[in-house]
Design a protein around this motif. Structure first.
Motif, PDB file in Angstrom:
ATOM      1  N   VAL A 152      -8.932  98.666  46.592  1.00  0.00           N
ATOM      2  CA  VAL A 152     -10.362  98.851  46.329  1.00  0.00           C
ATOM      3  C   VAL A 152     -11.136  97.590  46.698  1.00  0.00           C
ATOM      4  CG1 VAL A 152     -12.062  99.188  44.500  1.00  0.00           C
ATOM      5  CG2 VAL A 152     -10.060 100.660  44.622  1.00  0.00           C
ATOM      6  N   CYS A 153     -10.602  96.426  46.370  1.00  0.00           N
ATOM      7  CA  CYS A 153     -11.275  95.170  46.716  1.00  0.00           C
ATOM      8  C   CYS A 153     -11.334  94.951  48.218  1.00  0.00           C
ATOM      9  CB  CYS A 153     -10.575  93.990  46.048  1.00  0.00           C
ATOM     10  SG  CYS A 153     -10.917  93.908  44.284  1.00  0.00           S
ATOM     11  N   ALA A 154     -10.379  95.522  48.944  1.00  0.00           N
ATOM     12  CA  ALA A 154     -10.382  95.422  50.400  1.00  0.00           C
ATOM     13  C   ALA A 154     -11.340  96.424  51.032  1.00  0.00           C
ATOM     14  CB  ALA A 154      -8.977  95.626  50.947  1.00  0.00           C
ATOM     15  N   GLY A 155     -11.978  97.257  50.221  1.00  0.00           N
ATOM     16  CA  GLY A 155     -12.962  98.202  50.731  1.00  0.00           C
ATOM     17  C   GLY A 155     -12.442  99.617  50.879  1.00  0.00           C
ATOM     18  N   ASP A 156     -11.186  99.848  50.573  1.00  0.00           N
ATOM     19  CA  ASP A 156     -10.603 101.184  50.699  1.00  0.00           C
ATOM     20  C   ASP A 156     -10.649 101.864  49.340  1.00  0.00           C
ATOM     21  OD1 ASP A 156      -9.279 103.436  51.475  1.00  0.00           O
ATOM     22  OD2 ASP A 156      -7.332 102.471  51.757  1.00  0.00           O
TER      23      ASP A 156
ATOM     24  N   ILE B 215       8.374 102.066  29.645  1.00  0.00           N
ATOM     25  CA  ILE B 215       8.791 102.297  31.038  1.00  0.00           C
ATOM     26  C   ILE B 215       7.584 102.656  31.886  1.00  0.00           C
ATOM     27  CG2 ILE B 215      10.141 103.823  32.532  1.00  0.00           C
ATOM     28  CD1 ILE B 215      12.200 103.962  30.230  1.00  0.00           C
ATOM     29  N   SER B 216       6.713 103.488  31.351  1.00  0.00           N
ATOM     30  CA  SER B 216       5.513 103.898  32.074  1.00  0.00           C
ATOM     31  C   SER B 216       4.567 102.723  32.318  1.00  0.00           C
ATOM     32  CB  SER B 216       4.789 104.987  31.289  1.00  0.00           C
ATOM     33  OG  SER B 216       3.608 105.367  31.915  1.00  0.00           O
ATOM     34  N   ALA B 217       4.566 101.742  31.436  1.00  0.00           N
ATOM     35  CA  ALA B 217       3.693 100.576  31.595  1.00  0.00           C
ATOM     36  C   ALA B 217       4.040  99.778  32.845  1.00  0.00           C
ATOM     37  CB  ALA B 217       3.768  99.692  30.365  1.00  0.00           C
ATOM     38  N   ILE B 218       5.300  99.794  33.252  1.00  0.00           N
ATOM     39  CA  ILE B 218       5.694  99.117  34.492  1.00  0.00           C
ATOM     40  C   ILE B 218       4.992  99.768  35.682  1.00  0.00           C
ATOM     41  CG2 ILE B 218       7.640  98.571  36.011  1.00  0.00           C
ATOM     42  CD1 ILE B 218       9.389  98.635  33.432  1.00  0.00           C
ATOM     43  N   GLY B 219       5.036 101.084  35.739  1.00  0.00           N
ATOM     44  CA  GLY B 219       4.353 101.802  36.815  1.00  0.00           C
ATOM     45  C   GLY B 219       2.845 101.639  36.766  1.00  0.00           C
ATOM     46  N   LEU B 220       2.287 101.605  35.557  1.00  0.00           N
ATOM     47  CA  LEU B 220       0.842 101.393  35.431  1.00  0.00           C
ATOM     48  C   LEU B 220       0.435 100.024  35.949  1.00  0.00           C
ATOM     49  CD1 LEU B 220       0.110 102.960  31.929  1.00  0.00           C
ATOM     50  CD2 LEU B 220      -0.695 103.774  34.143  1.00  0.00           C
ATOM     51  N   GLY B 221       1.266  99.015  35.689  1.00  0.00           N
ATOM     52  CA  GLY B 221       0.980  97.675  36.203  1.00  0.00           C
ATOM     53  C   GLY B 221       1.021  97.635  37.720  1.00  0.00           C
ATOM     54  N   LEU B 222       2.036  98.286  38.290  1.00  0.00           N
ATOM     55  CA  LEU B 222       2.142  98.362  39.747  1.00  0.00           C
ATOM     56  C   LEU B 222       0.944  99.086  40.333  1.00  0.00           C
ATOM     57  CD1 LEU B 222       3.826  98.125  42.409  1.00  0.00           C
ATOM     58  CD2 LEU B 222       4.770 100.360  41.805  1.00  0.00           C
ATOM     59  N   ASN B 223       0.626 100.247  39.774  1.00  0.00           N
ATOM     60  CA  ASN B 223      -0.481 101.036  40.296  1.00  0.00           C
ATOM     61  C   ASN B 223      -1.811 100.312  40.151  1.00  0.00           C
ATOM     62  OD1 ASN B 223      -1.827 103.280  41.385  1.00  0.00           O
ATOM     63  ND2 ASN B 223      -2.149 104.142  39.365  1.00  0.00           N
ATOM     64  N   GLY B 224      -2.050  99.706  39.012  1.00  0.00           N
ATOM     65  CA  GLY B 224      -3.316  99.001  38.799  1.00  0.00           C
ATOM     66  C   GLY B 224      -3.490  97.826  39.733  1.00  0.00           C
ATOM     67  N   THR B 225      -2.416  97.095  39.954  1.00  0.00           N
ATOM     68  CA  THR B 225      -2.486  95.929  40.839  1.00  0.00           C
ATOM     69  C   THR B 225      -2.738  96.331  42.272  1.00  0.00           C
ATOM     70  OG1 THR B 225      -0.976  94.743  39.387  1.00  0.00           O
ATOM     71  CG2 THR B 225      -1.207  93.901  41.621  1.00  0.00           C
ATOM     72  N   VAL B 226      -1.954  97.276  42.759  1.00  0.00           N
ATOM     73  CA  VAL B 226      -2.053  97.653  44.170  1.00  0.00           C
ATOM     74  C   VAL B 226      -3.336  98.433  44.445  1.00  0.00           C
ATOM     75  CG1 VAL B 226      -0.930  98.915  46.025  1.00  0.00           C
ATOM     76  CG2 VAL B 226       0.442  97.629  44.414  1.00  0.00           C
TER      77      VAL B 226
ATOM     78  N   LEU C 285       0.768 102.391  50.893  1.00  0.00           N
ATOM     79  CA  LEU C 285      -0.511 102.236  51.609  1.00  0.00           C
ATOM     80  C   LEU C 285      -0.876 100.759  51.768  1.00  0.00           C
ATOM     81  CD1 LEU C 285      -2.675 105.039  49.975  1.00  0.00           C
ATOM     82  CD2 LEU C 285      -1.918 104.941  52.345  1.00  0.00           C
ATOM     83  N   PHE C 286      -0.650  99.990  50.723  1.00  0.00           N
ATOM     84  CA  PHE C 286      -0.961  98.564  50.769  1.00  0.00           C
ATOM     85  C   PHE C 286      -0.080  97.839  51.784  1.00  0.00           C
ATOM     86  CE2 PHE C 286      -0.327  94.208  49.180  1.00  0.00           C
ATOM     87  CZ  PHE C 286      -1.642  93.762  49.196  1.00  0.00           C
ATOM     88  N   LYS C 287       1.211  98.166  51.800  1.00  0.00           N
ATOM     89  CA  LYS C 287       2.137  97.521  52.719  1.00  0.00           C
ATOM     90  C   LYS C 287       1.872  97.912  54.181  1.00  0.00           C
ATOM     91  CE  LYS C 287       5.316  95.273  51.966  1.00  0.00           C
ATOM     92  NZ  LYS C 287       5.514  93.828  51.971  1.00  0.00           N
TER      93      LYS C 287
END
Length: 94
Positions: free
Chosen positions: A35-39, A19-30, A90-92
């Motif tokens: 970070v790639c956008a400079g933030d 279950i935690s891996a779902i949140g880790l995937g979301l957090n890592g992606t966003v 934040l991303f949205k």
């Protein structure tokens, strides 16, 4: 402790980790997109908020109350989902 009890405890931990891996995937992606956008500041702050405002208090409560291991399981799930959901907002927001 018998073998069946040990298997049940291990099974519950694997479920919590999945279950935690779902949140880790979301957090890592966003957070990676931010970070790639400079933030770089906000993903770092959100990570600190997720860990020290939500995860550690729940883990401590789990250790000193009757929640016990269930509190620790909840802390593992909160660690990924709280940071992931805040970073997603934040991303949205742009």
């Amino acid at each position: 402790m018998s073998g069946a009890e040990e298997v049940a405890i291990t099974e519950m931990f694997v479920v919590v980790a999945a279950i935690s891996a779902i949140g880790l995937g979301l957090n890592g992606t966003v957070s990676g997109a931010l970070v790639c956008a400079g933030d770089t500041r906000w993903p770092f702050v959100v990570s600190l908020i997720g860990r020290y405002v939500f995860t550690h208090p729940v883990a401590i409560i789990g250790l000193v109350t009757l929640l016990g291991v269930a509190g620790l399981y909840l802390a593992v799930i909160l660690e990924s989902f709280v940071s992931g959901s805040i970073n997603y907002r934040l991303f949205k927001s742009g």
